[in-house]
Design a protein around this motif. Structure first.
Motif, PDB file in Angstrom:
ATOM      1  N   PHE A  81     -45.047   4.602 -39.568  1.00 35.66           N
ATOM      2  CA  PHE A  81     -43.377   4.213 -39.483  1.00 35.66           C
ATOM      3  C   PHE A  81     -43.706   2.649 -39.062  1.00 35.66           C
ATOM      4  N   THR A  82     -42.515   2.272 -39.465  1.00 41.22           N
ATOM      5  CA  THR A  82     -42.365   0.664 -39.060  1.00 41.22           C
ATOM      6  C   THR A  82     -41.607   0.502 -37.771  1.00 41.22           C
ATOM      7  N   TYR A  83     -41.497  -0.684 -37.481  1.00 44.16           N
ATOM      8  CA  TYR A  83     -41.040  -0.814 -35.952  1.00 44.16           C
ATOM      9  C   TYR A  83     -39.467  -0.976 -36.244  1.00 44.16           C
ATOM     10  N   ASP A  84     -38.795  -1.207 -37.312  1.00 41.22           N
ATOM     11  CA  ASP A  84     -37.347  -0.967 -37.612  1.00 41.22           C
ATOM     12  C   ASP A  84     -36.962   0.474 -37.654  1.00 41.22           C
ATOM     13  N   GLU A  85     -37.864   1.446 -38.472  1.00 45.08           N
ATOM     14  CA  GLU A  85     -37.737   2.890 -38.296  1.00 45.08           C
ATOM     15  C   GLU A  85     -37.814   3.446 -36.808  1.00 45.08           C
TER      16      GLU A  85
END
Length: 186
Positions: free
Chosen positions: A9-13
């Motif tokens: 998962f990304t930081y934005d997610e």
């Protein structure tokens, strides 16, 4: 933990999920956080009062969850919400939380988080150089204190139980009877 198909998962997610539910992002995996128990909250409340009093004349300050700690390296961001942490670098506090390595982190065990606290978070905290890591077990009424050694690893913890005086290794003025945390009368 959220189910995923072998991707990180990304930081934005993480931010999108964290708007709706308390969560942590550790090594690309998102862990959803449930509400703590009454006993858990009492322990943290008691510990916070003790730390506030013991750190009163110090530049360091205790902070209780929910509060984001951003542990970032060149590859990724990790976001954790320790039950209690001690911050000595106030200039690293920002609108999202604390972007740095706390001097001390405390986690209170629950059935759903025990393995994460002992494995996933311990490895993360060790990797980023958290000097002292406390794990409080409400069931056994113990406090384990892990200190990072000269090689960057946590050694065998010092374990405190009934009638002991809990003592930090990095803050010599942080010491108190363990019965200040637990109700030993039950």
């Amino acid at each position: 933990m959220l189910a995923q198909s072998n991707r990180k998962f990304t930081y934005d997610e993480y931010l999108a999920i964290a708007e709706k539910q308390r969560a942590e992002l550790i090594d690309g995996e998102i862990y959803l956080l449930s509400s703590p128990t009454f006993e858990h909250q009492r322990i943290i409340s008691r510990l916070n009062v003790l730390f506030e009093n013991l750190l009163e004349d110090n530049e360091c300050v205790p902070v209780i969850s929910p509060f984001d700690v951003i542990l970032e390296d060149k590859n990724e961001k990790n976001i954790v919400q320790p039950d209690l942490l001690v911050i000595c670098e106030r200039e690293k506090i920002n609108e999202r939380g604390f972007a740095g390595v706390p001097a001390l982190i405390v986690e209170v065990l629950s059935h759903s988080t025990a393995s994460r606290d002992y494995v996933v978070k311990m490895n993360l905290y060790m990797r980023f150089g958290v000097k002292e890591y406390w794990i409080i077990n409400p069931q056994s009424r113990t406090v384990e204190i892990f200190n990072i050694d000269e090689n960057g690893y946590y050694g065998i913890p010092k374990t405190y139980s009934k009638d002991d005086i809990v003592k930090s290794q990095i803050f010599d003025f942080i010491q108190f009877p363990i019965n200040k945390l637990f109700d030993f009368k039950r």
